[in-house]
Design a protein around this motif. Structure first.
Motif, PDB file in Angstrom:
ATOM      1  N   LEU A 144       0.867  -1.169   0.000  1.00 63.10           N
ATOM      2  CA  LEU A 144       0.000   0.000   0.000  1.00 63.10           C
ATOM      3  C   LEU A 144       0.908   1.224   0.000  1.00 63.10           C
ATOM      4  CD1 LEU A 144      -1.637  -2.424   1.215  1.00 63.10           C
ATOM      5  CD2 LEU A 144      -2.963  -0.740   2.470  1.00 63.10           C
ATOM      6  N   LEU A 145       0.829   2.040  -1.033  1.00 54.62           N
ATOM      7  CA  LEU A 145       1.753   3.154  -1.228  1.00 54.62           C
ATOM      8  C   LEU A 145       1.031   4.458  -0.916  1.00 54.62           C
ATOM      9  CD1 LEU A 145       3.250   1.923  -4.626  1.00 54.62           C
ATOM     10  CD2 LEU A 145       3.886   1.233  -2.300  1.00 54.62           C
ATOM     11  N   LEU A 146       1.453   5.143   0.146  1.00 56.76           N
ATOM     12  CA  LEU A 146       0.802   6.387   0.548  1.00 56.76           C
ATOM     13  C   LEU A 146       1.418   7.558  -0.200  1.00 56.76           C
ATOM     14  CD1 LEU A 146       0.410   5.942   4.419  1.00 56.76           C
ATOM     15  CD2 LEU A 146      -0.830   4.879   2.543  1.00 56.76           C
ATOM     16  N   GLY A 147       0.579   8.274  -0.948  1.00 57.36           N
ATOM     17  CA  GLY A 147       1.056   9.452  -1.675  1.00 57.36           C
ATOM     18  C   GLY A 147       2.144   9.146  -2.669  1.00 57.36           C
ATOM     19  N   SER A 148       2.050   8.030  -3.349  1.00 57.36           N
ATOM     20  CA  SER A 148       3.118   7.595  -4.248  1.00 57.36           C
ATOM     21  C   SER A 148       3.351   8.590  -5.384  1.00 57.36           C
ATOM     22  CB  SER A 148       2.776   6.228  -4.847  1.00 57.36           C
ATOM     23  OG  SER A 148       3.747   5.839  -5.795  1.00 57.36           O
ATOM     24  N   SER A 149       4.627   8.776  -5.713  1.00 54.47           N
ATOM     25  CA  SER A 149       4.981   9.589  -6.883  1.00 54.47           C
ATOM     26  C   SER A 149       5.684   8.744  -7.946  1.00 54.47           C
ATOM     27  CB  SER A 149       5.883  10.760  -6.465  1.00 54.47           C
ATOM     28  OG  SER A 149       7.088  10.289  -5.886  1.00 54.47           O
ATOM     29  N   LEU A 150       5.691   7.422  -7.769  1.00 51.85           N
ATOM     30  CA  LEU A 150       6.301   6.547  -8.773  1.00 51.85           C
ATOM     31  C   LEU A 150       5.477   6.576 -10.059  1.00 51.85           C
ATOM     32  CD1 LEU A 150       7.225   3.407  -6.629  1.00 51.85           C
ATOM     33  CD2 LEU A 150       8.802   5.101  -7.588  1.00 51.85           C
ATOM     34  N   PRO A 151       6.114   6.399 -11.204  1.00 58.61           N
ATOM     35  CA  PRO A 151       5.361   6.345 -12.469  1.00 58.61           C
ATOM     36  C   PRO A 151       4.347   5.213 -12.436  1.00 58.61           C
ATOM     37  CG  PRO A 151       7.723   6.528 -12.871  1.00 58.61           C
ATOM     38  CD  PRO A 151       7.572   6.269 -11.405  1.00 58.61           C
ATOM     39  N   GLU A 152       3.200   5.430 -13.069  1.00 53.69           N
ATOM     40  CA  GLU A 152       2.173   4.394 -13.088  1.00 53.69           C
ATOM     41  C   GLU A 152       2.682   3.115 -13.746  1.00 53.69           C
ATOM     42  OE1 GLU A 152      -1.445   5.919 -14.743  1.00 53.69           O
ATOM     43  OE2 GLU A 152      -2.018   6.859 -12.846  1.00 53.69           O
ATOM     44  N   GLU A 153       3.612   3.257 -14.698  1.00 55.57           N
ATOM     45  CA  GLU A 153       4.166   2.072 -15.349  1.00 55.57           C
ATOM     46  C   GLU A 153       4.891   1.187 -14.339  1.00 55.57           C
ATOM     47  OE1 GLU A 153       4.649   5.150 -16.288  1.00 55.57           O
ATOM     48  OE2 GLU A 153       3.545   5.305 -18.184  1.00 55.57           O
ATOM     49  N   ARG A 154       5.543   1.815 -13.367  1.00 52.02           N
ATOM     50  CA  ARG A 154       6.240   1.036 -12.333  1.00 52.02           C
ATOM     51  C   ARG A 154       5.232   0.321 -11.431  1.00 52.02           C
ATOM     52  NH1 ARG A 154       9.428  -2.556 -10.366  1.00 52.02           N
ATOM     53  NH2 ARG A 154      10.416  -2.075  -8.359  1.00 52.02           N
ATOM     54  N   LEU A 155       4.155   1.021 -11.059  1.00 52.61           N
ATOM     55  CA  LEU A 155       3.140   0.394 -10.215  1.00 52.61           C
ATOM     56  C   LEU A 155       2.464  -0.753 -10.951  1.00 52.61           C
ATOM     57  CD1 LEU A 155       1.454   3.454  -8.450  1.00 52.61           C
ATOM     58  CD2 LEU A 155       3.563   2.219  -7.883  1.00 52.61           C
ATOM     59  N   GLU A 156       2.226  -0.570 -12.249  1.00 54.21           N
ATOM     60  CA  GLU A 156       1.641  -1.649 -13.035  1.00 54.21           C
ATOM     61  C   GLU A 156       2.574  -2.848 -13.100  1.00 54.21           C
ATOM     62  OE1 GLU A 156       0.631   0.228 -16.799  1.00 54.21           O
ATOM     63  OE2 GLU A 156      -1.485   0.062 -16.239  1.00 54.21           O
ATOM     64  N   SER A 157       3.874  -2.598 -13.207  1.00 54.41           N
ATOM     65  CA  SER A 157       4.847  -3.685 -13.272  1.00 54.41           C
ATOM     66  C   SER A 157       4.836  -4.499 -11.977  1.00 54.41           C
ATOM     67  CB  SER A 157       6.248  -3.111 -13.525  1.00 54.41           C
ATOM     68  OG  SER A 157       7.233  -4.121 -13.445  1.00 54.41           O
ATOM     69  N   VAL A 158       4.861  -3.816 -10.840  1.00 56.39           N
ATOM     70  CA  VAL A 158       4.812  -4.516  -9.545  1.00 56.39           C
ATOM     71  C   VAL A 158       3.467  -5.216  -9.390  1.00 56.39           C
ATOM     72  CG1 VAL A 158       4.912  -4.242  -7.039  1.00 56.39           C
ATOM     73  CG2 VAL A 158       6.420  -2.882  -8.501  1.00 56.39           C
ATOM     74  N   ARG A 180      -3.566   8.872  -4.003  1.00 56.49           N
ATOM     75  CA  ARG A 180      -3.267   9.265  -5.389  1.00 56.49           C
ATOM     76  C   ARG A 180      -4.200   8.494  -6.314  1.00 56.49           C
ATOM     77  NH1 ARG A 180       2.206   7.440  -8.598  1.00 56.49           N
ATOM     78  NH2 ARG A 180       1.532   7.935 -10.703  1.00 56.49           N
ATOM     79  N   ALA A 181      -5.168   9.187  -6.880  1.00 55.25           N
ATOM     80  CA  ALA A 181      -6.134   8.541  -7.767  1.00 55.25           C
ATOM     81  C   ALA A 181      -5.454   8.113  -9.057  1.00 55.25           C
ATOM     82  CB  ALA A 181      -7.285   9.492  -8.062  1.00 55.25           C
ATOM     83  N   SER A 182      -6.021   7.108  -9.684  1.00 51.02           N
ATOM     84  CA  SER A 182      -5.447   6.601 -10.928  1.00 51.02           C
ATOM     85  C   SER A 182      -6.551   5.995 -11.775  1.00 51.02           C
ATOM     86  CB  SER A 182      -4.375   5.549 -10.627  1.00 51.02           C
ATOM     87  OG  SER A 182      -3.884   4.994 -11.836  1.00 51.02           O
ATOM     88  N   ALA A 183      -6.257   5.777 -13.033  1.00 53.85           N
ATOM     89  CA  ALA A 183      -7.177   5.067 -13.904  1.00 53.85           C
ATOM     90  C   ALA A 183      -6.436   3.954 -14.637  1.00 53.85           C
ATOM     91  CB  ALA A 183      -7.800   6.029 -14.905  1.00 53.85           C
ATOM     92  N   ALA A 184      -5.248   3.612 -14.130  1.00 54.24           N
ATOM     93  CA  ALA A 184      -4.414   2.614 -14.795  1.00 54.24           C
ATOM     94  C   ALA A 184      -4.898   1.203 -14.476  1.00 54.24           C
ATOM     95  CB  ALA A 184      -2.959   2.786 -14.373  1.00 54.24           C
ATOM     96  N   GLY A 185      -4.346   0.230 -15.203  1.00 53.24           N
ATOM     97  CA  GLY A 185      -4.679  -1.158 -14.959  1.00 53.24           C
ATOM     98  C   GLY A 185      -3.649  -1.830 -14.084  1.00 53.24           C
ATOM     99  N   ALA A 186      -3.969  -3.025 -13.616  1.00 52.47           N
ATOM    100  CA  ALA A 186      -3.061  -3.909 -12.875  1.00 52.47           C
ATOM    101  C   ALA A 186      -2.747  -3.448 -11.464  1.00 52.47           C
ATOM    102  CB  ALA A 186      -1.754  -4.127 -13.646  1.00 52.47           C
ATOM    103  N   PHE A 187      -3.257  -2.313 -11.027  1.00 45.08           N
ATOM    104  CA  PHE A 187      -3.159  -1.952  -9.616  1.00 45.08           C
ATOM    105  C   PHE A 187      -4.375  -1.113  -9.239  1.00 45.08           C
ATOM    106  CE2 PHE A 187      -1.122   1.709 -11.593  1.00 45.08           C
ATOM    107  CZ  PHE A 187      -1.534   2.789 -10.822  1.00 45.08           C
ATOM    108  N   ASP A 188      -4.671  -1.094  -7.941  1.00 45.70           N
ATOM    109  CA  ASP A 188      -5.850  -0.397  -7.436  1.00 45.70           C
ATOM    110  C   ASP A 188      -5.456   0.941  -6.822  1.00 45.70           C
ATOM    111  OD1 ASP A 188      -7.459  -2.637  -8.078  1.00 45.70           O
ATOM    112  OD2 ASP A 188      -6.923  -3.590  -6.182  1.00 45.70           O
TER     113      ASP A 188
END
Length: 331
Positions: free
Chosen positions: A115-129, A140-148
């Motif tokens: 669970l990443l609080l206030g993450s500033s990592l690129p969404e591509e990195r979060l998707e990879s993990v 940090r709201a998102s609309a990317a896939g593979a992570f919530d």
């Protein structure tokens, strides 16, 4: 367990039976072994036991120690995780330790989800993990896939702040914007579009600052140097707002008599009587429970659930009015 067995005068397998609460030992023997273990200060290595079962039952959290609101969310995560038999482990992001390093430490600890609080990592990195274990971006709201993700409605929050201030008669309103912070882009868009909708596009001022007291203090110096100066400031978060208030007062602009100030988070600091900050509320318990729920849903569904599209929860916010804002004073 060898030490306990030796001190209790029994075999090590019998000690194992007692510790596992398995059949095969009398009540008298159980009581004796447990009493000896207590005297020796024995604590079972739960992590080693779980790893033998290919489980850690650990939720990893990255956070910024300098952000008080992160502490409030962590408290909520610990409570929610404990209700489901999970523990949490923390990994700090500091000026000397990057978020990538903090995340890597959690992955080495074999956390089942992060669970990443206030993450500033690129969404591509979060998707990879997120392809290997559940990842939840918190605040940090998102609309990317593979992570919530779970966050509050940053856009609506700033719109509420503008509505509050214009309702008090303010027209020249400044916003302290912070780059690369969770929710920053949505808050800035909310400010600009809300001011334009109120017919005040030519009255708004955006000043870059920081998400700390020092950042707010520096920003308000620039704001008050304008002529005519804004009569109200919306700060990126409560820490920034507290810096705005302190520096404005030291420059002879008392709050709220000459300058109204709104923060964001409604952290514990906001309600301190000598600050009494009007702020947009984020409920840390609600954010925490939603984040834990998202992570556990994927875990409970198994590996097939890891690769599904992310779920992105946006929670409502509301404005908590306090004495840092007041009607525009008469000229």
């Amino acid at each position: 367990m060898r030490d306990v067995a030796r001190a209790a005068g029994v075999s090590q397998p019998l000690v194992s039976i007692v510790f596992r609460n398995a059949p095969g030992a009398s009540e008298e023997t159980r009581a004796h072994v447990l009493a000896v273990a207590e005297q020796l200060g024995y604590r079972r290595d739960e992590r080693a036991r779980l790893l033998r079962q290919q489980r850690s039952r650990l939720l990893g959290i990255t956070f910024e120690p300098m952000q008080p609101f992160h502490g409030e969310i962590i408290e909520g995560i610990q409570l929610a995780a404990g209700e489901h038999g999970y523990n949490v482990t923390l990994s700090a992001v500091t000026a000397q330790r990057s978020e990538e390093a903090a995340l890597d430490a959690l992955l080495r600890d074999r956390c089942e989800a992060v669970l990443l609080l206030g993450s500033s990592l690129p969404e591509e990195r979060l998707e990879s993990v997120g392809k290997n274990l559940p990842v939840v971006s918190v605040t940090r709201a998102s609309a990317a896939g593979a992570f919530d993700s779970v966050a509050i409605d940053d856009y609506r929050g700033v719109a509420l702040a503008v509505e509050h201030l214009t309702g008090l008669g303010h027209r020249r309103i400044a916003y302290v914007h912070v780059d690369r912070e969770a929710g920053g882009a949505r808050r800035l868009t909310g400010f600009r579009e809300s001011m334009a909708a109120a017919g005040l596009a030519d009255q708004m001022l955006v000043v870059k600052g920081g998400a700390s007291e020092a950042g707010g203090a520096t920003a308000v110096e620039s704001i008050l140097a304008r002529s005519p100066a804004p009569t109200a400031v919306i700060a990126f978060n409560d820490r920034c707002a507290i810096g705005v208030i302190g520096q404005a007062r030291s420059l002879g602009h008392p709050v709220p008599e000459k300058l109204s100030v709104v923060g964001f988070d409604d952290s514990e600091q906001a309600s301190l009587p000598y600050i009494d900050l009007t702020s947009l509320a984020q409920d840390p318990r609600q954010l925490a429970r939603a984040a834990v729920g998202l992570a556990l849903r994927r875990l409970n569904a198994g590996q097939a659930e890891i690769s599904r599209a992310g779920e992105h929860v946006v929670l409502p916010t509301h404005l908590v009015a306090r004495s840092s804002t007041a009607p525009l004073p008469a000229p």
